[in-house]
Scaffold this active site. Structure first.
Site, PDB file in Angstrom:
ATOM      1  N   ARG A  33     -30.492  90.190 110.755  1.00  0.00           N
ATOM      2  CA  ARG A  33     -31.899  89.881 111.800  1.00  0.00           C
ATOM      3  C   ARG A  33     -31.896  92.042 111.484  1.00  0.00           C
ATOM      4  NH1 ARG A  33     -35.241  88.351 114.740  1.00  0.00           N
ATOM      5  NH2 ARG A  33     -33.463  85.896 114.114  1.00  0.00           N
ATOM      6  N   ASP A  51     -19.500  85.476 107.541  1.00  0.00           N
ATOM      7  CA  ASP A  51     -18.145  85.832 106.526  1.00  0.00           C
ATOM      8  C   ASP A  51     -18.651  85.643 104.824  1.00  0.00           C
ATOM      9  OD1 ASP A  51     -15.995  87.664 105.530  1.00  0.00           O
ATOM     10  OD2 ASP A  51     -14.835  87.008 106.275  1.00  0.00           O
ATOM     11  N   LYS A 164     -17.407  95.161  91.174  1.00  0.00           N
ATOM     12  CA  LYS A 164     -18.732  94.942  91.355  1.00  0.00           C
ATOM     13  C   LYS A 164     -18.699  94.409  89.809  1.00  0.00           C
ATOM     14  CE  LYS A 164     -22.122  95.110  92.773  1.00  0.00           C
ATOM     15  NZ  LYS A 164     -22.466  94.576  94.225  1.00  0.00           N
TER      16      LYS A 164
END
Length: 338
Positions: A33, A51, A164
């Site tokens: 939000r 999570d 990544k």
């Protein structure tokens, strides 16, 4: 109008992706939000994800009514506060990426396109890459799970880079094995600069990559310019647009895009700030204090080939001067609030 889920929508990049989608008329669902008082509830809604390290974290978020048309997955940890590399970096990055793909396959058959935020970190660190050569989408970080769990990777940039690389590799492996009903595109940005979102609450919420600008204009590094660290940069607005274009353009399916404007060093940033904001001149490093912020040789150690993002996505990269100026101006707003 198509309905798009954006994970990590309160983040520096994710928030800019949300704003870019809204400006193009999309209906957006995001997992975090953020305050956008001028956007109607019919155009922007929220979903809860507790999570992202859990493989089923996105099961509920992808089940929307009306159903989703595409997903842009930006949520992933980016910080250097690592105590346990597996818990703090690898699991959230890898499970978050594979988990969202799994959830889409199981519960969101309407989704036809998925774009994920990978990173230049998934391309970097190849010991066989000679100085002076060019980086492109063909490059891969050679890390494996075994090397990632080596104690030397327990902290700092090594943990981020390995997370990544492993997350993107896992995503492509998922696509090959599962052959879901959606396409995948990965976006591989370098270090991301650009204006901080207007709804950023305070300096404490400043994203990691922009923190160096705050250090420069407050005099924190006046006596010693820090090393540049990353090799290349890109503006957050160009990066966000690339994510949106990746779900708009059919030719982006099954591809990765290296998002990079150009090489840079920290001295470049200092010089632009000094020229564009003379009031900070006395707070910026000068002379010998700049040495650590220079290129290690006479110029950039590597070149950039971003032609795929330019030719196929249609990106037109902002200049470093524009990005630095807009970044500093946005941080000034935060300084006035604090």
């Amino acid at each position: 109008m198509p309905r798009i889920l954006v994970t990590g929508g309160s983040g520096f990049l994710g928030g800019t992706v949300v704003d870019t989608l809204l400006s193009r008329g999309y209906l957006v669902v995001t997992t975090m939000r953020a305050d956008r008082p001028n956007v109607s509830a019919s155009q922007l809604t929220y979903a809860i994800v507790k999570d992202i390290a859990q493989l089923d974290a996105f099961d509920e978020a992808v089940q929307q009514n009306p159903p989703l048309d595409a997903v842009i997955h930006t949520a992933s940890p980016f910080h250097y506060r690592i105590e346990d590399v597996k818990r703090d970096m690898l699991d959230p990055a890898v499970n978050g990426t594979v988990g969202v793909l799994q959830s889409i396959r199981k519960y969101a058959p309407s989704v036809k396109k998925v774009a994920i935020t990978s990173s230049f970190a998934a391309m970097y660190n190849n010991v066989n890459k000679p100085v002076g050569s060019t980086y492109s989408e063909q490059d891969w970080n050679p890390v494996t799970w075994e090397t990632a769990l080596d104690p030397e990777n327990a902290a700092g940039q090594a943990g981020y880079r390995t997370s990544k690389a492993l997350a993107e590799k896992a995503a492509w492996e998922f696509m090959e094995k599962e052959k879901p009903g959606f396409t995948l595109t990965s976006l591989n940005p370098t270090l991301i600069f650009g204006p901080v979102a207007a709804n950023t609450a305070s300096l404490e919420n400043l994203n990691t990559s922009n923190a160096r600008f705050l250090d420069f204009i407050t005099g924190k590094v006046k006596d010693k310019c820090p090393p540049t660290g990353s090799l290349f940069w890109v503006d957050v607005r160009d990066t966000a647009l690339a994510h949106v274009l990746a779900i708009e353009k059919d030719e982006a399916a099954g591809k990765r895009y290296f998002l990079c404007a150009s090489p840079f060093c920290n001295v470049d940033l200092v010089e632009i700030i000094a020229e564009s904001f003379p009031k900070y001149k006395d707070l910026l490093p000068k002379g010998d204090a700049l040495e650590l912020g220079r290129y290690p040789g006479s110029g950039p150690p590597y070149k950039v080939d971003h032609s795929r993002s330019v030719n196929e996505l249609g990106l037109k990269y902002r200049t470093l001067k524009e990005s630095v100026e807009d970044t500093v101006k946005s941080i000034e707003v935060l300084l006035e609030k604090s």
